[in-house]
Write a protein that holds these residues in place. Structure first.
Motif, PDB file in Angstrom:
ATOM      1  N   ASP A  13       7.099  -1.921   5.299  1.00  0.00           N
ATOM      2  CA  ASP A  13       7.691  -3.193   4.870  1.00  0.00           C
ATOM      3  C   ASP A  13       7.920  -4.129   6.049  1.00  0.00           C
ATOM      4  OD1 ASP A  13       7.754  -2.344   2.212  1.00  0.00           O
ATOM      5  OD2 ASP A  13       9.780  -1.542   2.382  1.00  0.00           O
ATOM      6  N   SER A  16       4.507  -5.529   7.491  1.00  0.00           N
ATOM      7  CA  SER A  16       3.938  -6.510   6.562  1.00  0.00           C
ATOM      8  C   SER A  16       4.726  -7.810   6.582  1.00  0.00           C
ATOM      9  CB  SER A  16       3.911  -5.924   5.149  1.00  0.00           C
ATOM     10  OG  SER A  16       3.183  -4.709   5.110  1.00  0.00           O
ATOM     11  N   SER A  35       1.445 -11.926  -3.217  1.00  0.00           N
ATOM     12  CA  SER A  35       1.167 -11.046  -4.344  1.00  0.00           C
ATOM     13  C   SER A  35       2.477 -10.428  -4.814  1.00  0.00           C
ATOM     14  CB  SER A  35       0.183  -9.950  -3.914  1.00  0.00           C
ATOM     15  OG  SER A  35      -0.158  -9.113  -4.994  1.00  0.00           O
ATOM     16  N   THR A  39       4.942  -3.037  -4.601  1.00  0.00           N
ATOM     17  CA  THR A  39       4.536  -2.887  -3.200  1.00  0.00           C
ATOM     18  C   THR A  39       5.063  -4.021  -2.334  1.00  0.00           C
ATOM     19  OG1 THR A  39       2.525  -1.718  -3.856  1.00  0.00           O
ATOM     20  CG2 THR A  39       2.554  -2.667  -1.644  1.00  0.00           C
ATOM     21  N   THR A  40       5.105  -5.226  -2.863  1.00  0.00           N
ATOM     22  CA  THR A  40       5.428  -6.390  -2.040  1.00  0.00           C
ATOM     23  C   THR A  40       6.889  -6.839  -2.136  1.00  0.00           C
ATOM     24  OG1 THR A  40       4.678  -7.838  -3.837  1.00  0.00           O
ATOM     25  CG2 THR A  40       3.076  -7.294  -2.115  1.00  0.00           C
ATOM     26  N   GLY A 132      -2.055  -7.155  -3.033  1.00  0.00           N
ATOM     27  CA  GLY A 132      -1.758  -5.789  -3.407  1.00  0.00           C
ATOM     28  C   GLY A 132      -3.039  -5.140  -3.907  1.00  0.00           C
ATOM     29  N   LEU A 195      -4.318  -6.864   3.009  1.00  0.00           N
ATOM     30  CA  LEU A 195      -4.062  -6.071   1.806  1.00  0.00           C
ATOM     31  C   LEU A 195      -3.061  -4.987   2.142  1.00  0.00           C
ATOM     32  CD1 LEU A 195      -6.333  -4.865  -0.982  1.00  0.00           C
ATOM     33  CD2 LEU A 195      -5.015  -3.140   0.281  1.00  0.00           C
ATOM     34  N   ALA A 197      -0.957  -1.534   0.712  1.00  0.00           N
ATOM     35  CA  ALA A 197      -0.959  -0.487  -0.307  1.00  0.00           C
ATOM     36  C   ALA A 197      -0.129   0.689   0.194  1.00  0.00           C
ATOM     37  CB  ALA A 197      -2.386  -0.021  -0.607  1.00  0.00           C
ATOM     38  N   LYS A 202      -2.110   5.573  -4.667  1.00  0.00           N
ATOM     39  CA  LYS A 202      -3.146   4.633  -4.228  1.00  0.00           C
ATOM     40  C   LYS A 202      -4.181   5.288  -3.311  1.00  0.00           C
ATOM     41  CE  LYS A 202      -1.227   1.106  -6.309  1.00  0.00           C
ATOM     42  NZ  LYS A 202      -0.606  -0.025  -5.620  1.00  0.00           N
TER      43      LYS A 202
END
Length: 241
Positions: A13, A16, A35, A39-40, A132, A195, A197, A202
């Protein structure tokens, strides 16, 4: 193609969040696509917390969502507009005219798709697109089988998501649910793509995305061809690499 593997969710986190902040700091007029999803969410909340502790200039940036659910109220908690506004837009003090989203209701979604795309083009195109990854490899609402040359369009929704949204919103069966989404061609025209993930669920699709053939059966595999794309993964998502 750059792959960054975080040792845990907290680091994932943080890394990103700082990628987005770095874009804002280096380009005060950046156009950044976001996105939504599990995840985000914490990535966006991290950015808000950092901004609150040490504010930086966001007055010139434009934020937008890569897609939007259609034929649901904009106030619905699962609408991309509401998720982004709650998670990051309000926290950064982004005014409405710098937050571009298509409407959730329209009599002409094809026209709305064109207007959405034109609004981004008018601002000079996408500087950074955050993405994502769906468990079937979808990007936005571009499901497997979507042509790589697709531009912003109104797509159908996968049955599992449709069923959940109908239940949460009380939407009748005779009202079609879908998603207005940037097309794969639009996504690939972004100057930079990241991206993200995470999670063991995943891992299989991450392997196919990065090491499998470039195919519309796995829409995200097209990112192998982008000249400036980073994949940020946690150790669980990267376990099969």
């Amino acid at each position: 193609m750059k792959i960054t593997i975080a040792k845990n969710e907290t680091e994932f986190d943080c890394i990103s969040a700082w990628r987005i902040i770095r874009e804002i700091l280096s380009n005060p007029k950046a156009v950044i696509g976001l996105s939504t999803g599990k995840t985000t969410k914490n990535i966006h909340l991290n950015i808000g917390r950092i901004y609150k502790q040490d504010p930086f200039d966001t007055s010139g940036i434009t934020l937008f969502g890569v897609d939007e659910v259609t034929n649901v109220p904009r106030e619905y908690a699962g609408a991309c507009y509401t998720m982004l506004k709650t998670e990051i837009i309000d926290a950064l003090g982004i005014p409405e005219h710098h937050f571009i989203m298509p409407p959730t209701y329209s009599d002409d979604f094809d026209k709305e798709a064109m207007l959405f795309q034109q609004a981004l083009e008018t601002r000079g195109g996408i500087d950074l697109q955050m993405l994502g990854l769906g468990t079937n490899g979808h990007l936005g609402f571009n499901q497997p089988g979507t042509p790589f040359e697709s531009e912003t369009w109104h797509s159908l929704m996968d049955k599992e998501l449709e069923s959940r949204i109908r239940k949460e919103t009380g939407t009748a069966q005779d009202i079609p649910l879908g998603g207005l989404t940037l097309g794969i061609k639009n996504i690939m025209h972004a100057r930079k793509i990241i991206l993200v993930a995470k999670g063991e669920s995943k891992a299989e699709i991450v392997k196919k995305m990065l090491h499998g053939p470039v195919t519309t059966d796995v829409p995200a595999s097209v990112l192998q061809l982008h000249p400036d794309c980073e994949f940020i993964l946690d150790t669980d998502a990267a376990k099969l690499l």
